[in-house]
Each structure stands twice: as structure tokens, then as C-alpha cells.
Design a protein around this motif. Structure first.
Motif, short mmCIF file in Angstrom:
data_model
loop_
_atom_site.label_atom_id
_atom_site.label_comp_id
_atom_site.label_asym_id
_atom_site.label_seq_id
_atom_site.Cartn_x
_atom_site.Cartn_y
_atom_site.Cartn_z
N GLY A 61 1.86 5.10 -8.07
CA GLY A 61 2.99 4.17 -8.14
C GLY A 61 2.68 2.80 -7.57
N ASN A 62 1.43 2.57 -7.17
CA ASN A 62 1.07 1.28 -6.56
C ASN A 62 0.02 0.51 -7.37
OD1 ASN A 62 2.61 1.09 -4.01
ND2 ASN A 62 1.59 3.03 -3.58
N THR A 63 -0.04 0.78 -8.65
CA THR A 63 -1.00 0.07 -9.50
C THR A 63 -0.77 -1.44 -9.39
OG1 THR A 63 -0.97 1.94 -11.00
CG2 THR A 63 -1.97 -0.08 -11.82
N ARG A 64 -1.87 -2.18 -9.37
CA ARG A 64 -1.93 -3.64 -9.21
C ARG A 64 -1.77 -4.08 -7.75
NH1 ARG A 64 -5.09 -4.96 -12.51
NH2 ARG A 64 -4.83 -7.01 -11.60
N GLN A 65 -1.51 -3.11 -6.87
CA GLN A 65 -1.40 -3.49 -5.46
C GLN A 65 -2.79 -3.75 -4.88
OE1 GLN A 65 1.65 -3.80 -3.58
NE2 GLN A 65 2.26 -3.85 -5.72
N ALA A 83 -7.48 1.91 1.58
CA ALA A 83 -6.06 1.93 1.93
C ALA A 83 -5.35 0.75 1.27
CB ALA A 83 -5.88 1.86 3.44
N LEU A 84 -4.07 0.92 1.04
CA LEU A 84 -3.26 -0.19 0.52
C LEU A 84 -3.10 -1.24 1.61
CD1 LEU A 84 -0.44 1.79 -1.29
CD2 LEU A 84 -2.14 0.35 -2.41
N VAL A 85 -3.13 -2.47 1.18
CA VAL A 85 -2.91 -3.58 2.11
C VAL A 85 -1.42 -3.87 2.16
CG1 VAL A 85 -3.34 -6.04 2.44
CG2 VAL A 85 -5.17 -4.56 1.63
N ASP A 86 -0.91 -4.24 3.33
CA ASP A 86 0.53 -4.43 3.40
C ASP A 86 0.97 -5.64 2.57
OD1 ASP A 86 1.93 -5.96 6.37
OD2 ASP A 86 0.62 -6.82 4.89
N GLU A 87 2.24 -5.71 2.29
CA GLU A 87 2.76 -6.66 1.31
C GLU A 87 2.47 -8.11 1.69
OE1 GLU A 87 6.95 -7.40 -1.08
OE2 GLU A 87 6.78 -5.78 0.36
N GLU A 88 2.61 -8.41 2.97
CA GLU A 88 2.41 -9.78 3.43
C GLU A 88 0.95 -10.20 3.22
OE1 GLU A 88 3.33 -12.52 7.37
OE2 GLU A 88 3.14 -10.36 7.58
N VAL A 89 0.04 -9.29 3.56
CA VAL A 89 -1.38 -9.59 3.38
C VAL A 89 -1.70 -9.68 1.90
CG1 VAL A 89 -3.71 -8.72 3.77
CG2 VAL A 89 -2.00 -8.52 5.58
N ASP A 90 -1.09 -8.81 1.13
CA ASP A 90 -1.29 -8.82 -0.32
C ASP A 90 -0.93 -10.18 -0.90
OD1 ASP A 90 -1.71 -8.09 -2.90
OD2 ASP A 90 -0.09 -6.63 -3.02
N LYS A 91 0.22 -10.71 -0.47
CA LYS A 91 0.65 -12.03 -0.97
C LYS A 91 -0.32 -13.12 -0.52
CE LYS A 91 5.61 -11.14 -1.35
NZ LYS A 91 6.89 -11.22 -0.63
#
Lengths: 384, 130
Positions: free
Chosen positions: A223-227, A253-261
């Protein structure tokens, strides 16, 4: 009866992260790799001296047991000992024989590495075991680090050492591939819960196909494709430095949203900088060099939590400058067009200053100095 | 020039990101011979300095930032008047002044420029105002 003999080998790990006799856990695997290297050469020696015999003598492997007996400063110097007390075969003189085999095997390791430092590679093929052992040894070294064989002396009087570059060149000459540990960030582009894998698209090493337990794929990535994903993997590279596959996934691991942005913003900014034409500043300003852009991307990969604060600027020389505030300091990292880097900083609410220091690139020394300036921050805590 | 006179500095758009200028904009570049160009606020406004830079000289700018003579001096950078007469290449600029970085080496200039940038950012962009 044989007297018990002990032979000690000291490896010297040189680099900031080894200071204070620290040996990071991801490097500890080098020690069994070193043992395997000695054993692989010992087997070769035995086979040469015992032509016609297919099987190694009983107890050979057990006799090749090594212990970590000390870890001292300088940066970190693990001392590894071979002790004849492990030998099970009580035949007269066997201890001395194994002792000489261990000694000569170590000598072969040094000889091969010394030759490699001068661009000389083994004419005849090394055994699969030797090559495999060389491929493991030093695979966690990062740019700017090295392992010295303490007490060794090469033909030119130098201490014999392994660096990431030397290791890479050596392996490309003795086999078609080499492995190396790589960290970075990328985008999750695909996954399979049932088979258990994820695909991560990266800027530097293409799309990485990472095998993972199916439940981890389901729980963490589904459910996190493109993240955005942060990865730490050992990759298999070919002669042209092309990626042939993922050998081991150390961390992903997934990077948190703020870092992702932030990573997306930086990526856009770097694309803008790459598009600048020569003379971009009212007639001044060289075209931005790709190596400078890559170094910024690597910094983002290595210190992604900090990247939220990064501001990215072109330099007239064709380099790229990163400025940010963290830990009460206003920090600048400049990546030059020739691959070198410079770090300097001023305290925001004080007189503290860190004068510019130059580095060969985004090496561990730079990251270590950066960490010392900004202090504790959530280097990994932002990751899921 | 008195210590409290504000001096205006133009920053190129490439050196402006996330609402802030880079420290590179607060130290001389190679062509400046160690002298950072500024305009005196007693003889020009932040807007007039911006317009002269953009329309008069045909150069790009993201805005005007300001530092006082005393703030430069606190970093051991002395300022002096340097009015420019009109020529074929450049319009007249009687408000022009320079901040002299020549006593400092390259590394020191980088540290100084960070401190100056922070003071200027603390004052905010003077034109266009944020």
C-alpha cells in the motif's frame, strides 16, 4: 610432544568511525572473512604440497580456528590469534606444520594485496574459495577507510592495506564481479507479498530487487508504492560497475512523510541546477558538474533526517552548496566539481566556528565531523 | 559612513531558495577583487537598488537584503564609499559602496559570510518585502 604455538595477526581499521577502538557491528563480519581468507590460502598450499590427495587431512578445518583476543585503539585494531591447541591430530610435528601453513597463507594474502596496490593481479586463477573470501573481506569499508595489515611491509616499504577502491579493482580483475555495501534512498516501485520481494528505484544503482520475508513486505510496504525508501544493502557489481543483483539486505524501511517531501524537493532543486547553462549568473558560473550533484544525493541518502533542513545552491565553480541549520549550528557543505568537499559552520547563538575543512569527497570523515557539529539527531528514528 | 547606515545587497535568484539567500551572496566572488558591492541606504532605497540592479544594469535579482556598516565591522570587514559614474557599460550609481574582504583569506571569508547572511536574514528581505 609439540609445544603449543600461537600466531597473532593485527588488523588496523583506519577511519573516523573506528576511532576509540570501535568496530561497528557491520564490520565485525570482516573478522571471519579474514579467517576464511587465511584458510582458503592454507588449503591451496596444502593441496600444492600434497598432489594427488583430494581430501584435506582430518581435523584441518578445526585446526584453522582463530580467536579475537584483543581490540585496541589506533583507530581500531582487532588482534586475531591462531593457536595450535585446537589441533586434534596428535601426530608429531603437526603443530609446526600447521603453524608454517598459517604463516605462509598470511604471507600470500599480503603478497596478493601488495601486488594489487601496484596494479599487478594474479596471472593464474585464484581458487574459488580464495576469491570468495577476498570478496567478503573489507566489503563494509566505506570511501576513505582502509584496513592495514599491521607490521606488514610491501615491496615499496609501505604498510600493506586494503581500501574500497583497491578491493574493487582487485576483484574486477580476478573475477567478473565484486560486492559492495551501498546505502541510499529510492522509491518503492513494486512488491510481491506472496513471493516476498520489493523493487526500489534509485538514482545511482538502478532498480534494486530486494528479497524480503512476505510478512514484512505485507506489514511494512504493502500500500506504499511510490513512497520513499531508505536502503542499506550489499550489491553485486560487474566489471563495468553495473549492478548485477542484491546479495544481502541489511536494512530497508519507509522514510517518514516529512523526509519524503524533502527528498522530492531536493531532487527537483538538483534537476534545476543541472539545467543551468554556463554563465548562469549574469555571465559567470560554470555548468553544474554531475559529481557534485551525486555527492548531494549521497549526503541525502546518508543523513536523510537532516535533509528536511537542506537548502541547495549552485556554486560558480560548478559545484553544489548545501546549507542548513541543525543542533544550534548553521552548517555549509560544499561539493566541488572535482568531487572534493568542504565543511564549515558557525554557531547560531554563539561565537563557535568550525573553519572550512576539505575532504576527498563524501567520506566518513566528513560525516563524522558533521555528526560532531550537529550532535544527536534522529538519524534513523524517522524511519518506519 | 556611520556605523548604523544600512547597506543594500542584491542576491541572484539562483542563490535564493526556501525563502533564504545563500551565504555565497554575502562574500565577494572571484571577479570582485575582494570587494563586495552594496548600495548606501542614505542615498538609495531598497526598491531603487533593486530596480537599478535589474533594469539599469540588466542583472537578475531575487531581492534586496541589508546589513549595517557596524555589522560588517563586527566581522572585521570595513566599508567605504565607491560611487560609480555612468559609463557605456553601467549606469551611474552614486550610492555604490564596497565592503572590503581583502584582509581575509578564502576560508575566513566563508565563515564571515555565514554570519553576515544570518544577520541579513534576521532583518528580512527589504524589497520585495516578504
Amino acid at each position: 610432544m609439540d609445544s603449543k604455538v600461537e600466531k597473532e595477526f593485527t588488523l588496523r581499521y583506519v577511519g573516523r568511525r573506528f576511532e576509540g577502538a570501535r568496530l561497528p557491528l557491520d564490520v565485525v563480519s570482516d573478522l571471519p572473512a579474514f579467517r576464511n581468507l587465511i584458510v582458503a590460502f592454507a588449503k591451496e598450499i596444502w593441496r600444492v604440497e600434497n598432489k594427488g590427495r583430494v581430501r584435506l587431512p582430518k581435523g584441518f578445518e578445526q585446526a584453522m580456528a582463530f580467536d579475537l583476543v584483543d581490540l585496541t585503539e589506533g583507530s581500531a585494531k582487532p588482534k586475531i590469534a591462531w593457536h595450535s591447541g585446537r589441533i586434534q591430530d596428535p601426530l608429531p610435528g603437526i603443530s609446526d606444520y600447521y603453524d608454517t601453513i598459517v604463516e605462509r597463507a598470511y604471507g600470500k594474502v599480503l603478497d596478493v594485496m601488495d601486488r594489487a596496490s601496484r596494479g599487478e593481479y594474479p596471472g593464474e586463477r585464484l581458487s574459488t574459495g580464495v576469491v570468495r573470501a577476498f570478496d567478503r573481506f573489507g566489503s563494509s569499508l566505506r570511501d576513505g577507510e582502509r584496513v592495514e595489515f599491521e607490521g606488514s611491509r610491501g615491496r615499496e616499504g609501505n604498510v600493506i592495506a586494503i581500501t574500497p577502491e583497491r578491493r574493487r579493482d582487485f576483484l574486477k580483475h580476478v573475477q567478473d564481479t565484486y560486492s559492495s555495501r551501498v546505502e541510499g534512498v529510492g522509491a518503492l516501485t513494486g512488491l510481491n507479498v506472496e513471493v516476498g520481494w520489493i523493487d526500489v528505484q534509485t538514482d545511482h544503482v538502478g532498480t534494486l530487487h530486494m528479497p524480503l520475508p512476505g510478512d514484512e513486505v505485507h506489514d511494512t510496504f504493502d500500500g506504499n508504492t511510490r513512497q520513499c525508501v531508505r536502503y542499506d544493502v550489499t550489491l553485486l557489481f560487474g566489471r563495468e560497475d553495473e549492478v548485477k543483483g542484491v546479495l544481502e539486505v541489511h536494512d530497508v524501511a519507509l522514510v517518514d512523510e516529512e523526509v519524503d517531501k524533502a527528498i522530492e524537493r531536493i531532487s527537483t532543486r538538483l534537476a534545476q541546477l543541472r539545467a543551468l547553462q554556463p554563465g548562469w549568473m549574469d555571465g559567470q558560473g560554470a555548468q553544474i558538474h554531475p559529481v557534485a550533484v551525486q555527492n548531494v544525493q549521497r549526503l541525502v541518502g546518508r543523513r536523510s533526517a537532516l535533509s528536511v533542513a537542506f537548502r541547495i545552491f549552485p556554486m560558480l565553480s560548478g559545484g553544489v552548496q548545501v546549507e542548513f541549520e541543525a543542533g544550534g549550528w548553521d552548517v555549509t557543505v560544499e561539493f566541488e566539481h572535482d568531487g572534493s568537499a568542504e565543511l564549515y559552520a558557525v554557531q547560531i547563538a554563539g561565537d563557535g566556528e568550525v573553519e572550512p575543512t576539505t575532504y576527498d569527497g563524501l567520506e566518513e570523515a566528513l560525516l563524522g565531523d558533521l555528526d560532531r557539529i550537529v550532535g544527536e539527531y534522529p538519524r534513523t528514528g524517522v524511519f518506519g | 559612513m556611520s556605523d548604523d547606515e544600512l547597506l543594500h545587497r542584491q542576491i541572484h535568484p539562483a542563490w535564493f531558495e526556501e525563502g533564504q539567500p545563500t551565504s555565497q551572496g554575502f562574500r565577494p566572488t572571484g571577479k570582485d577583487d575582494g570587494m563586495l558591492s552594496v548600495d548606501r541606504s542614505t542615498l538609495s532605497t531598497a526598491e531603487a537598488s533593486f530596480v537599478l540592479h535589474r533594469d539599469g544594469k540588466g542583472l537578475q535579482t531575487a531581492g534586496t537584503w541589508g546589513l549595517t556598516v557596524g555589522e560588517f565591522l563586527a566581522e572585521d570587514v570595513r566599508c567605504r564609499k565607491d560611487p560609480i559614474e555612468a559609463s557605456q557599460d553601467e549606469p551611474a550609481n552614486p550610492a555604490h559602496a564596497v565592503a572590503d574582504f581583502t584582509p581575509h583569506g578564502t576560508g575566513r571569508c566563508k565563515i564571515i559570510s555565514k554570519r553576515l547572511r544570518n544577520v541579513a536574514v534576521g532583518r528580512g528581505r527589504l524589497f520585495p518585502t516578504d
